[in-house]
Design a protein around this motif. Structure first.
Motif, PDB file in Angstrom:
ATOM      1  N   PHE A   9      44.809  31.253  33.662  1.00  0.00           N
ATOM      2  CA  PHE A   9      44.231  32.579  33.446  1.00  0.00           C
ATOM      3  C   PHE A   9      43.583  33.114  34.726  1.00  0.00           C
ATOM      4  O   PHE A   9      43.762  34.289  35.095  1.00  0.00           O
ATOM      5  CB  PHE A   9      43.196  32.479  32.326  1.00  0.00           C
ATOM      6  CG  PHE A   9      42.368  33.711  32.099  1.00  0.00           C
ATOM      7  CD1 PHE A   9      42.888  34.787  31.409  1.00  0.00           C
ATOM      8  CD2 PHE A   9      41.063  33.779  32.560  1.00  0.00           C
ATOM      9  CE1 PHE A   9      42.123  35.925  31.191  1.00  0.00           C
ATOM     10  CE2 PHE A   9      40.286  34.911  32.352  1.00  0.00           C
ATOM     11  CZ  PHE A   9      40.818  35.981  31.655  1.00  0.00           C
ATOM     12  N   ILE A  10      42.864  32.267  35.424  1.00  0.00           N
ATOM     13  CA  ILE A  10      42.198  32.677  36.674  1.00  0.00           C
ATOM     14  C   ILE A  10      43.242  33.028  37.742  1.00  0.00           C
ATOM     15  O   ILE A  10      43.118  34.039  38.448  1.00  0.00           O
ATOM     16  CB  ILE A  10      41.253  31.570  37.171  1.00  0.00           C
ATOM     17  CG1 ILE A  10      40.066  31.435  36.215  1.00  0.00           C
ATOM     18  CG2 ILE A  10      40.759  31.858  38.579  1.00  0.00           C
ATOM     19  CD1 ILE A  10      39.214  30.204  36.456  1.00  0.00           C
ATOM     20  N   ILE A  11      44.274  32.194  37.864  1.00  0.00           N
ATOM     21  CA  ILE A  11      45.322  32.467  38.845  1.00  0.00           C
ATOM     22  C   ILE A  11      45.981  33.821  38.556  1.00  0.00           C
ATOM     23  O   ILE A  11      46.221  34.625  39.468  1.00  0.00           O
ATOM     24  CB  ILE A  11      46.367  31.336  38.839  1.00  0.00           C
ATOM     25  CG1 ILE A  11      45.753  30.042  39.362  1.00  0.00           C
ATOM     26  CG2 ILE A  11      47.588  31.720  39.688  1.00  0.00           C
ATOM     27  CD1 ILE A  11      46.650  28.817  39.205  1.00  0.00           C
ATOM     28  N   GLY A  12      46.271  34.082  37.285  1.00  0.00           N
ATOM     29  CA  GLY A  12      46.856  35.370  36.917  1.00  0.00           C
ATOM     30  C   GLY A  12      45.936  36.529  37.264  1.00  0.00           C
ATOM     31  O   GLY A  12      46.396  37.578  37.740  1.00  0.00           O
ATOM     32  N   SER A  13      44.636  36.369  37.052  1.00  0.00           N
ATOM     33  CA  SER A  13      43.677  37.424  37.376  1.00  0.00           C
ATOM     34  C   SER A  13      43.654  37.699  38.878  1.00  0.00           C
ATOM     35  O   SER A  13      43.605  38.853  39.323  1.00  0.00           O
ATOM     36  CB  SER A  13      42.276  37.023  36.895  1.00  0.00           C
ATOM     37  OG  SER A  13      42.261  36.788  35.500  1.00  0.00           O
ATOM     38  N   VAL A  14      43.703  36.633  39.684  1.00  0.00           N
ATOM     39  CA  VAL A  14      43.694  36.790  41.148  1.00  0.00           C
ATOM     40  C   VAL A  14      44.966  37.485  41.612  1.00  0.00           C
ATOM     41  O   VAL A  14      44.936  38.380  42.477  1.00  0.00           O
ATOM     42  CB  VAL A  14      43.536  35.416  41.831  1.00  0.00           C
ATOM     43  CG1 VAL A  14      43.748  35.535  43.334  1.00  0.00           C
ATOM     44  CG2 VAL A  14      42.156  34.840  41.533  1.00  0.00           C
ATOM     45  N   ILE A  15      46.114  37.104  41.064  1.00  0.00           N
ATOM     46  CA  ILE A  15      47.381  37.746  41.443  1.00  0.00           C
ATOM     47  C   ILE A  15      47.345  39.234  41.097  1.00  0.00           C
ATOM     48  O   ILE A  15      47.754  40.081  41.901  1.00  0.00           O
ATOM     49  CB  ILE A  15      48.561  37.053  40.734  1.00  0.00           C
ATOM     50  CG1 ILE A  15      48.783  35.659  41.324  1.00  0.00           C
ATOM     51  CG2 ILE A  15      49.839  37.887  40.852  1.00  0.00           C
ATOM     52  CD1 ILE A  15      49.824  34.836  40.605  1.00  0.00           C
ATOM     53  N   ALA A  16      46.842  39.571  39.898  1.00  0.00           N
ATOM     54  CA  ALA A  16      46.744  40.976  39.507  1.00  0.00           C
ATOM     55  C   ALA A  16      45.799  41.734  40.436  1.00  0.00           C
ATOM     56  O   ALA A  16      46.054  42.889  40.800  1.00  0.00           O
ATOM     57  CB  ALA A  16      46.271  41.084  38.064  1.00  0.00           C
ATOM     58  N   ALA A  17      44.699  41.101  40.840  1.00  0.00           N
ATOM     59  CA  ALA A  17      43.729  41.750  41.719  1.00  0.00           C
ATOM     60  C   ALA A  17      44.317  42.038  43.093  1.00  0.00           C
ATOM     61  O   ALA A  17      43.986  43.059  43.723  1.00  0.00           O
ATOM     62  CB  ALA A  17      42.486  40.878  41.857  1.00  0.00           C
TER      63      ALA A  17
END
Length: 464
Positions: free
Chosen positions: A95-103
């Protein structure tokens, strides 16, 4: 004879069960807060990304629901093998990795990939399983209810916090905040959530295929699954266009929509509480439920024919969210009331999957419809969908108003499990019976008004 505690209606939760409820609700709420905060602002942000189309913007909003739905069962099965906490922690890292990629993405495709990864950390079923590991059967519905309430609160907070954060740090900043919330959830999982000695093999998973098939064949439960699907479909589709409606047609500045959402959500919550109390206390759950569906459909029609003035939009949003909050609180309660005790976990799993599929379908289809037919097409689609839901829900049976009752059994009654189950089922007021021989107890669902408690005591030891 073994010495047992007294039998009867639900006892208070233990300190560990209360800690479990608060900590797991905390993991759920901080994670869902991050997912929800982009809803009221993403459409405007998505229009600035390279490669965007209306469909892709809607897909970016709802794609996490698809990966959530697909991976719930695999993650749950994996947690049976390696333990709950490792799976929860791994899911939060994804979930954190996905949030960073989206950011960090500047294209709509990058954000779609990031949102899909956010959903791929599909830990909902594992969190529910951990709640079951750490709590007694008679308190499980309360724990699930507290988790469900935390999601509703997170959604309300997100609608206000999203526009405020967008004004300060932009949507890419919201994704960074979401990553930070994932770290908070990891901290809660590591240091606050109790660690079970071993995860349990719950009775409703003993024959997974049979339980799953039985739930899918249950027309009453399917009506509720359709309900949560349609409710999330309409909500997500609405938020494909609502940010545009508010900024372009009512003149609200992009960062000021929180000033509208805050009073609307507060008033809607205040209005919802007495309606829930009336539905439960006066046993008007079905009529209140159908009324809320009708009001939800009415709000879509009001969106459709409104002149989109600020006053009309505020009134329509208030109508929509009052009905939405009532339905959001009622649906899981109805699932718990209607699902057999031995299949309750499976029923909640199917319900959750339907919820996430509704989010995905609402974003993707809502974006496509907006690109083809504009605002009116989306609201007309929502009104039609709710109309179909109302038609199917109208034939739903009225829910039974049952209480949990824990009966400590005599040794002889435990040994004769089958005959004891049959005998208990014949006691006036007993609706469901589940004898757990290894615990020496029977978990009952009873109608308090009709229960012959003296008959139950015949199966229980006199000493306490």
């Amino acid at each position: 004879m073994r010495q047992r505690k007294a039998s009867g209606f639900d006892e208070d939760m233990s300190p560990q069960e209360k800690r479990t409820a608060m900590s797991l609700a905390g993991i759920y709420s901080v994670r869902m807060l991050g997912l929800f905060m982009v809803l009221p602002v993403f459409t405007l942000y998505g229009a600035e990304l390279k490669g965007h189309t209306d469909f892709l913007i809607g897909l970016a909003i709802g794609i996490y629901g698809l990966t959530q739905a697909i991976l719930q069962i695999p993650f749950g099965m994996l947690s049976d093998r390696i333990g709950r906490k490792p799976v929860i922690l791994a899911g939060l890292v994804i979930f954190i990795i996905g949030s960073v990629i989206a950011a960090m993405s500047h294209t709509i495709y990058g954000v779609i990939f990031g949102r899909a990864l956010q959903g791929a950390g599909a830990i909902s079923s594992t969190v529910m399983a951990l709640a079951a590991d750490l709590t007694r059967d008679e308190h499980r519905t309360k724990i699930m209810g507290s988790i469900g309430l935390s999601i509703g609160i997170a959604f309300s907070v997100a609608l206000v916090a999203g526009p405020i954060l967008n004004r300060w740090i932009g949507v890419d900043g919201i994704f960074w905040v979401t990553a930070a919330l994932g770290l908070v959830a990891i901290a809660i999982a590591l240091w606050v959530v109790p660690t079970p000695r071993a995860h349990k093999f719950h009775r409703d998973t003993e024959v997974v295929a049979d339980a799953f098939g039985a739930v899918l064949r249950d027309g009453q439960l399917l009506r509720l699954d359709l309900g949560i699907f349609m409710m999330q479909f309409v909500l997500t589709a609405n938020f494909v266009v609502l940010p545009l409606v508010l900024t372009r047609l009512t003149g609200i500045a992009r960062g000021d929509s929180w000033e509208l959402y805050l009073p609307v959500m507060l008033i809607a919550f205040v209005l919802m509480v007495p309606l829930i109390i009336i539905a439960e206390k006066r046993r008007k759950m079905k009529s209140m439920f159908l009324g809320a569906i009708a009001v939800l459909g009415l709000s879509e029609i009001l969106y459709l024919f409104s002149d989109r003035s600020l006053a009309e939009m505020i009134a329509t949003l208030l109508i929509f969210f009052t009905a939405f909050n009532l339905l959001e609180a009622s649906l899981p309660s109805l699932v718990a009331k209607m699902a057999p005790s031995t299949r309750k976990g499976t029923a909640m799993g199917v319900y959750s999957t339907s919820q996430f599929l509704g989010i995905f379908a609402g974003g993707a289809i809502g974006g496509a419809v907006y690109g083809r037919w504009g605002f009116d097409g989306v609201f007309l689609l929502g009104a039609f969908g709710v109309g179909v839901w109302l038609l199917l829900a109208s034939s739903m049976k009225s829910p039974r108003y049952l209480s949990s009752y824990v009966l400590q059994l005599e040794d002889a009654a435990v040994r004769e499990e089958a005959s004891t189950t049959a005998a208990l089922a014949r006691v006036p007021g007993v609706a469901e019976v589940m004898v757990v021989a290894e615990e020496g107890v029977a978990y009952l669902k009873v109608d308090r008004n009709a229960l012959d408690e003296s008959r139950l005591r015949e199966f229980s030891p006199a000493s306490t």
